[in-house]
Design a protein around this motif. Sequence first.
Motif, PDB file in Angstrom:
ATOM      1  N   SER A  33       0.761  -1.242   0.095  1.00  0.00           N
ATOM      2  CA  SER A  33      -0.089   0.066  -0.219  1.00  0.00           C
ATOM      3  C   SER A  33       0.790   1.398  -0.086  1.00  0.00           C
ATOM      4  N   VAL A  34       0.271   2.598  -0.320  1.00  0.00           N
ATOM      5  CA  VAL A  34       0.883   3.654  -0.226  1.00  0.00           C
ATOM      6  C   VAL A  34       1.482   3.902   1.192  1.00  0.00           C
ATOM      7  N   GLU A  35       0.761   3.539   2.185  1.00  0.00           N
ATOM      8  CA  GLU A  35       1.231   3.731   3.802  1.00  0.00           C
ATOM      9  C   GLU A  35       2.481   3.196   3.867  1.00  0.00           C
ATOM     10  N   GLU A  36       2.636   1.757   3.035  1.00  0.00           N
ATOM     11  CA  GLU A  36       3.760   1.224   3.235  1.00  0.00           C
ATOM     12  C   GLU A  36       5.123   1.352   2.316  1.00  0.00           C
ATOM     13  N   LEU A  37       4.932   2.364   1.493  1.00  0.00           N
ATOM     14  CA  LEU A  37       5.802   2.636   0.580  1.00  0.00           C
ATOM     15  C   LEU A  37       7.038   3.250   0.915  1.00  0.00           C
ATOM     16  N   ARG A  38       7.203   4.166   1.947  1.00  0.00           N
ATOM     17  CA  ARG A  38       8.366   4.516   2.437  1.00  0.00           C
ATOM     18  C   ARG A  38       9.368   3.301   3.211  1.00  0.00           C
ATOM     19  N   GLU A  39       8.663   2.690   3.865  1.00  0.00           N
ATOM     20  CA  GLU A  39       9.423   1.637   4.424  1.00  0.00           C
ATOM     21  C   GLU A  39       9.746   0.702   3.250  1.00  0.00           C
ATOM     22  N   TYR A  40       9.135   0.332   2.384  1.00  0.00           N
ATOM     23  CA  TYR A  40       9.329  -0.532   1.487  1.00  0.00           C
ATOM     24  C   TYR A  40      10.642  -0.063   0.498  1.00  0.00           C
ATOM     25  N   MET A  41      10.538   1.202   0.073  1.00  0.00           N
ATOM     26  CA  MET A  41      11.691   1.814  -0.620  1.00  0.00           C
ATOM     27  C   MET A  41      12.916   1.731   0.269  1.00  0.00           C
ATOM     28  N   SER A  42      12.931   1.968   1.316  1.00  0.00           N
ATOM     29  CA  SER A  42      14.132   2.286   2.401  1.00  0.00           C
ATOM     30  C   SER A  42      14.506   1.014   2.267  1.00  0.00           C
ATOM     31  N   SER A  43      14.011  -0.223   2.396  1.00  0.00           N
ATOM     32  CA  SER A  43      14.793  -1.515   2.509  1.00  0.00           C
ATOM     33  C   SER A  43      15.060  -2.029   1.101  1.00  0.00           C
ATOM     34  N   ASN A  44      14.429  -1.684   0.295  1.00  0.00           N
ATOM     35  CA  ASN A  44      14.630  -2.252  -1.416  1.00  0.00           C
ATOM     36  C   ASN A  44      15.125  -1.596  -2.356  1.00  0.00           C
ATOM     37  N   TRP A  45      15.162  -0.186  -2.209  1.00  0.00           N
ATOM     38  CA  TRP A  45      15.639   0.698  -3.236  1.00  0.00           C
ATOM     39  C   TRP A  45      16.964   0.617  -3.897  1.00  0.00           C
TER      40      TRP A  45
END
Length: 426
Positions: A33-45
């Motif tokens: 979800s968009v709410e999870e995007l920052r955390e996901y990008m921080s871990s995987n970008w």
Amino acid sequence: MELMEQILSDSNIALAQSRVIGNKGASGIDNVSVEELREYMSSNWSDIKSSILSRSYRPLPVRRVEIPKERGGVRKLGIPTVVDRTIQQAISQVLSPIFEKEFLPQSYGFRPGRSCEQAIVQLLSYLNEGYEWVVDIDLEKFFDNVPQERLMSLVGRVIQAPDTESLIRKYLKAGVMDRGHYAPTEMGTPQGGNLSPLLSNVMLHELDMELARRGLHYIRYADDCVILVGSESSAKRVMHSVTSWIERKLGLKVNAEKSHIGRPSGLKYLGFGFYKNSITKQWASRPHALSVVKFKRKLKRLCKRNWSISMAERIDNLNYVIRGWINHFSLSDMKYKMEKIDEHLRTMLRVVIWKQWKNPKKRAWGLRKLGIADDLAKRTSVCGNRYQWMVTKTCIVRAISKKAMSQKGLVSCLDYYVYRHTLKTN
């Protein structure tokens, strides 16, 4: 700095991420979800960026969503994952200024500093210059039928950046998941992706160039294009020749049933209708009758008596719809319509409130609180649930007044229209 480096720069990705989060929206097929995007990008970008630079990145297919159209049928949207939306947004942020230098002023859709309202103002200017025959060309399922190779050749001609072109091509060919089944996308650009608006303008810029070369007066908003000419014979000639050119040169399909020649009074464009003012003898705009009907239906849905929601939340939802609709049409003449819609909206809300008060004791209390004398409040409270009669023929009208509703935060359609219209016309 090379184009791909600009696209993948920390500042550009951070801006793209913020815009995706700000736009909210549904998840893609990975359910992030968009709410999870920052955390996901921080871990995987870091890994995603490396795979893009090595050309090994593979976008996930978009999720198919079908939106019913007013006149039947569905509009097919493709919802990318939030990560792919971020990357597409990052591409768009870098490429848009490059293509803006190419685009013509007659194009108004999905461009910075340009709006639907400006398109209507220009259309009215053409009409009042005497170009009173309308050639309305409908492109059949435009976003589904864009020839990808032709589109990519147009993109490549301007940016000349193989890495970026390769990534865009991957998004075009990412495919779609529809009810659990994968389907390839050999044609089109999914409507719903962050890149699609820019790519649609790149494709239709060729049409703009051709119409301008012919010296025609036209307005284009995304794939909605109308051409204004001075006579019926010119309109017929333009319809035939432009339709032929679109199908031959762009490889797009023109919907013969929906494309037509007519007078401005029969035109519906971007939700607007058009009429000639009997006093000034000038063409003017107003919300099309179908747009008004749609607006009323939205308000009615938000005023359903059986919807268990607080009045504050209901008013917030109504205000969002009212402001959005009036902002779109505020340049038009619609004071009388807003006055009538305002009155009906208050009637619907009175019904909701009377139902929420439920029993005579609470109804009497509510009426007294709103300034009704004790005796009249008691007599009215026991009149029952003849809702429409109660809220139009009794003291409820005085109690739950326009002023009372304004104090609760409800935006008046009429007052907000007058305010916005005054800003636009002064």
